[in-house]
Design an enzyme around this catalytic site. Structure first.
Site, PDB file in Angstrom:
ATOM      1  N   GLU A 132       0.907  -1.338   0.052  1.00 44.48           N
ATOM      2  CA  GLU A 132       0.050  -0.032   0.138  1.00 44.48           C
ATOM      3  C   GLU A 132       0.973   1.327   0.119  1.00 44.48           C
ATOM      4  O   GLU A 132       0.652   2.121  -0.683  1.00 44.48           O
ATOM      5  CB  GLU A 132      -1.037  -0.038   1.321  1.00 44.48           C
ATOM      6  CG  GLU A 132      -2.156  -0.965   1.029  1.00 44.48           C
ATOM      7  CD  GLU A 132      -3.311  -0.833   0.041  1.00 44.48           C
ATOM      8  OE1 GLU A 132      -2.729  -1.014  -0.868  1.00 44.48           O
ATOM      9  OE2 GLU A 132      -4.039  -0.236   0.512  1.00 44.48           O
ATOM     10  N   THR A 185      -6.957   7.396  -6.043  1.00 46.66           N
ATOM     11  CA  THR A 185      -6.983   7.590  -4.828  1.00 46.66           C
ATOM     12  C   THR A 185      -6.307   8.930  -4.408  1.00 46.66           C
ATOM     13  O   THR A 185      -6.773   9.837  -3.377  1.00 46.66           O
ATOM     14  CB  THR A 185      -6.149   6.414  -3.911  1.00 46.66           C
ATOM     15  OG1 THR A 185      -6.808   5.296  -4.335  1.00 46.66           O
ATOM     16  CG2 THR A 185      -6.337   6.450  -2.430  1.00 46.66           C
TER      17      THR A 185
END
Lengths: 320, 320
Positions: A132, A185
């Site tokens: 991530e 994102t």
């Protein structure tokens, strides 16, 4: 070393934030998901020999999240040999369904199996978080933790990291509609303000406390009353075409609640039964039906299990 | 009408906010508490014939919270006769232990008993909130709800009002130390900022979700890890003499967590056993011992029950 041993692991899509649980709550879906295939190789380091299912993802192990996760595990365990990895993406990139998280979780799970389970599944969260960090610049856990552990997972704190698996104390079905528009994102995060009004904060944590209570007590009505996001949804939903109409349709069709999955553009709804979840899917698809915007949609139970082994083949030399 | 019927009700002190649950969470103590005595009278309206236990509270039913609560109940029920009330304060005013809330809750409970229980205890919350509106200018529920219902109570939302009783799913003991300095709720509220940093908000709701999970799963370690307030405690604790030292002493002595009760100046700590709670009490008292600041302190289990009937006397005419 038997380099003929293959491991294939699967890790599912996830819905993070869950309306009122921004950055701290997520849950797993049954599908779609990503698969990572792994085998040991004599030479050190990580190689990625194939990526299938999508185009445009790098085979460079320092650029692909599965390579980053695997390399970190090899380094921490001071393992001399290397691994060869392959990634099959079942999840679209930039969907808001934890695409990089599913790849990272599947890689961590596959590596752990391949290396003889040095870690518990919960301990794998920190490794999947490295993926991530690579994908988004910050090591979020609210997708990787449910992708690994299944069910609902609370990330109580990042410093120190405190992962609290909630399991699936009450049967729930998830409908996801993914409008085929890509939303980064980083863009969805960039529009967030650094401060929030105290009064909205109070409503948000009241709702999150209600949602947790509803989940743990199996109180569907309370779950439904709590699934609100007054802080982020108003700002982010403008990036998602027909969001308000789709949400209204989901609620009209009987969903307990509906919101943005992660940072979008996917929209999720929770329902008490599979029948309800399918009615919600139909209603949301209808909204997009005549708009010219294509959607993919999914209905799955929220599963108790997250990442799992789906294939393990030990070939005998004679068969190799 | 038998005007010889007396009702006496008790409602306990409460701890609101509970570190991470600002404005949405509170729990009841066993003691101290307030008592309200009530009987019907022929003439309409509310009279307050006595207030004992403290000085300085008004007998004017439009100025004393018990009068305000009683009048609202009589009005809503369209009851023609009146009531005579007396209040015995066991709780100090301005302590942060829900003093006005305990009076309001005891009044609502006593009135309901006197009038033949037209309301459930949970329905009394809105009436007791009228007392809070009178006392502080806003109708908070995070003290009156646990004072009425006992245990932990979540106020998920104020609009619409959504009261979620959590009960006492795990045995907990509360230590309260009340430094004898008065701190007005209005002052403690006035120093709060209108906006909070998003990152602190995330930590706060992560902790609240952890606390609720810890309570409902009976996980003492998680309760302890979650009892933090990074937003309000730093601002408010400067108003409380020796707060940081008292908190450190409580944690050292084994408390699960420690924070400001309501808006202070009382300090609460939660412990897993009564023995621990008493050790915590001793440690906190030691901090104030040589300071010249007097303290009152309490140790009670968090009780399942809140407001209750403690006396009901129906005198026969011959005995009257």
């Amino acid at each position: 070393m038997k380099n003929s041993e293959f491991i294939k692991a699967y890790a599912p899509a996830t819905v993070a934030n869950v309306c009122c649980g921004f950055d701290v709550l997520g849950f797993a879906m049954e599908h779609p998901g990503d698969e990572v295939w792994a085998r040991k190789k004599e030479t050190p380091g990580v190689t990625i020999s194939a990526v299938t299912g999508v185009t445009g993802l790098s085979l460079d192990p320092t650029e692909n999240v599965i390579g980053v996760v695997a390399q970190k595990m090899l380094s921490d365990l001071k393992i001399g040999h290397g691994v060869e990895l392959q990634l099959h993406k079942g999840l679209p990139v930039g969907s808001g369904l934890g695409s990089s998280a599913a790849s990272s979780a599947a890689a961590a799970y596959a590596m752990n199996e391949l290396l003889g389970k040095p870690f518990t599944t919960q301990e794998l969260v920190v490794y999947a978080m490295e993926g991530e960090r690579k994908a988004s610049g910050s090591a979020h856990a609210d997708n990787v933790a449910p992708s690994l552990l299944g069910g609902f997972v609370l990330v109580r704190s990042y410093d120190p990291l405190d992962i609290v698996p909630l399991g699936v104390p009450v049967e729930l079905y998830c409908t996801v509609v993914h409008p085929q528009v890509e939303l980064k994102t980083s863009l969805a995060r960039s529009i967030l303000k650094k401060d929030i009004p105290l009064q909205k904060g109070i409503r948000q944590w009241g709702n999150l406390a209600g949602l947790i209570t509803g989940l743990l007590k199996g109180d569907y009505s309370l779950i439904g009353r709590s699934l609100h996001d007054e802080i982020f949804e108003p700002e982010r939903s403008v990036l998602i075409p027909l969001f308000n109409q789709a949400k209204a349709a989901a609620i009209s069709a009987g969903a307990l609640g509906c919101g943005i999955s992660g940072s979008g553009p996917s929209i999720f709804a929770l329902s008490a039964t599979e029948e309800q979840a399918m009615a919600v899917q139909h209603a949301m698809e209808q909204v997009y039906g005549s708009s010219g915007i294509e959607v993919k949609s999914y209905v799955t139970q929220v599963p108790d299990q997250g990442a799992r082994l789906i294939e393990q083949t030990i070939l005998q030399p004679a068969q190799a």
